[in-house]
Design a protein around this motif. Structure first.
Motif, short mmCIF file in Angstrom:
data_model
loop_
_atom_site.label_atom_id
_atom_site.label_comp_id
_atom_site.label_asym_id
_atom_site.label_seq_id
_atom_site.Cartn_x
_atom_site.Cartn_y
_atom_site.Cartn_z
N SER A 190 41.98 31.23 39.05
CA SER A 190 42.51 32.19 37.99
C SER A 190 44.21 32.29 38.33
CB SER A 190 42.16 33.25 37.71
OG SER A 190 42.06 34.29 38.89
N ALA A 191 44.52 32.03 39.33
CA ALA A 191 46.07 32.02 39.60
C ALA A 191 46.92 31.06 39.18
CB ALA A 191 46.47 32.38 41.21
N GLY A 192 48.17 31.07 38.82
CA GLY A 192 48.93 30.06 38.60
C GLY A 192 49.29 29.13 39.68
N PRO A 193 49.24 27.93 39.83
CA PRO A 193 49.65 27.00 40.86
C PRO A 193 51.22 27.18 40.96
CG PRO A 193 48.21 25.97 39.29
CD PRO A 193 48.64 27.11 38.66
N GLY A 194 51.73 27.32 42.30
CA GLY A 194 53.04 26.97 42.42
C GLY A 194 53.33 26.74 43.87
N ARG A 195 54.47 26.62 44.26
CA ARG A 195 54.80 26.41 45.73
C ARG A 195 54.32 27.91 46.33
NH1 ARG A 195 54.84 27.42 50.01
NH2 ARG A 195 55.96 27.06 51.87
N PHE A 196 54.38 29.13 45.44
CA PHE A 196 53.81 30.26 45.83
C PHE A 196 52.73 30.44 44.73
CE2 PHE A 196 58.37 29.78 47.61
CZ PHE A 196 58.14 30.26 48.87
N ARG A 197 51.78 30.63 45.25
CA ARG A 197 50.46 30.69 44.10
C ARG A 197 50.58 32.02 43.69
NH1 ARG A 197 46.77 33.61 45.31
NH2 ARG A 197 46.56 33.21 47.71
N GLY A 198 50.43 32.28 42.24
CA GLY A 198 50.39 33.39 41.47
C GLY A 198 49.17 34.35 42.04
N GLY A 199 49.06 35.70 41.78
CA GLY A 199 47.87 36.57 41.96
C GLY A 199 46.55 36.08 41.13
N LEU A 200 45.44 36.41 41.91
CA LEU A 200 44.49 36.21 40.88
C LEU A 200 44.02 37.08 39.89
CD1 LEU A 200 44.11 34.56 44.02
CD2 LEU A 200 41.98 34.07 42.91
N GLY A 201 43.24 37.01 38.90
CA GLY A 201 42.66 37.41 37.99
C GLY A 201 41.32 38.12 38.46
N ILE A 202 40.74 38.77 37.73
CA ILE A 202 39.28 39.24 38.10
C ILE A 202 38.30 38.80 36.95
CG2 ILE A 202 39.98 41.09 39.61
CD1 ILE A 202 39.54 43.07 37.31
N GLU A 203 37.18 38.80 37.21
CA GLU A 203 36.08 38.79 36.14
C GLU A 203 35.28 39.84 36.15
OE1 GLU A 203 32.52 35.45 35.59
OE2 GLU A 203 34.46 34.78 36.18
N LYS A 204 35.03 40.01 35.00
CA LYS A 204 34.11 41.32 34.82
C LYS A 204 33.01 40.96 33.91
CE LYS A 204 37.40 44.95 34.81
NZ LYS A 204 38.07 46.34 34.12
N GLY A 205 31.79 41.33 34.25
CA GLY A 205 30.39 41.14 33.30
C GLY A 205 30.02 42.50 32.96
N GLY A 206 29.79 42.67 31.49
CA GLY A 206 29.22 43.65 30.91
C GLY A 206 30.14 44.49 29.90
N LEU A 207 31.40 44.17 29.97
CA LEU A 207 32.27 45.05 29.36
C LEU A 207 33.31 44.21 28.27
CD1 LEU A 207 33.26 48.06 31.63
CD2 LEU A 207 31.46 48.02 29.72
N PRO A 208 33.02 43.96 27.10
CA PRO A 208 33.85 42.98 26.47
C PRO A 208 35.08 43.88 26.46
CG PRO A 208 32.47 44.24 25.07
CD PRO A 208 32.02 44.65 26.15
N SER A 209 36.33 42.97 26.61
CA SER A 209 37.74 43.47 26.50
C SER A 209 38.55 42.46 26.28
CB SER A 209 37.94 44.23 27.73
OG SER A 209 39.22 45.00 27.75
N ILE A 210 39.95 42.38 26.35
CA ILE A 210 40.92 41.59 26.31
C ILE A 210 41.52 41.54 27.52
CG2 ILE A 210 41.62 42.04 23.82
CD1 ILE A 210 43.65 43.96 24.37
N PRO A 211 42.48 40.71 27.90
CA PRO A 211 43.34 40.11 27.08
C PRO A 211 43.01 38.72 26.71
CG PRO A 211 44.15 39.83 29.48
CD PRO A 211 42.85 40.39 29.42
#
Length: 196
Positions: free
Chosen positions: A12-33
């Motif tokens: 989930s992190a953006g590739p780069g010379r310095f990798r971006g931070g990772l997102g999280i995955e939730k199951g059970g609660l619909p939401s955004i973004p």
């Protein structure tokens, strides 16, 4: 509703010379973004988008809402093979995305022992091929890219990261204005800093 999962989302992190931070995955609660999937990975899979109403649900239905990770900084091909391997060992990047995003070929020997090989010649050849191709990926006809996604020949991450094409993932319909704006952004913020 019961939340059944809350974990780091691999790749989930953006590739780069310095990798971006990772997102999280939730199951059970619909939401955004980035939208919600109903019964992802099943025959009944439906992408609901970021805003939806009403959606009838049945006992046992599962909502999945992955969040975005942070964007990477710098050219992903400049991240060392050893750093990419550490990302794999830490569960941040998959072997497949190591090759696709960073041009690093990783061979698993024994994952339980964190035993992997990095074939240097294959990695260098892949990085040369990506360097030679990536500017052209951003110029490829966007509707042709969308059609390949709809046919299952391109995955979501390649559509976004390689081709700069924006689609609603449930239908695969090309969003022309969003794609044009996103490609302009990629040309300014990413491609302008790639070496030839």
């Amino acid at each position: 509703m019961l939340t059944t999962k809350h974990e780091i989302a691999i790749d989930s992190a953006g590739p780069g010379r310095f990798r971006g931070g990772l997102g999280i995955e939730k199951g059970g609660l619909p939401s955004i973004p980035h939208g919600v999937w109903l019964n992802q990975g099943t025959e009944d899979e439906r992408f609901l988008g970021s805003f939806f109403s009403p959606v009838p649900i049945q006992p046992g239905d599962v909502f999945t809402r992955p969040s975005a990770g942070g964007g990477g900084f710098g050219d992903p091909l400049e991240r060392t093979a050893e750093e990419v391997l550490e990302d794999i060992i830490d569960g941040h990047v998959s072997i497949e995305r190591a090759a696709a995003d960073y041009g690093v070929v990783i061979e698993e020997v024994d994952a339980e022992l964190d035993d992997y090989r990095i074939p240097a010649e294959q990695t260098e050849a892949l990085r040369i091929q990506i360097r030679a191709s990536r500017r052209g990926w951003l110029d490829e006809d966007a509707e042709a890219v969308a059609a390949r996604y709809r046919k299952g020949k391109l995955g979501m991450l390649d559509v976004i990261r390689r081709h700069g094409v924006i689609l609603p993932w449930g239908t695969g319909e090309l969003l022309e204005n969003s794609t044009t704006e996103y490609r302009q952004l990629m040309q300014r913020r990413s491609a302008a800093h790639w070496d030839s």
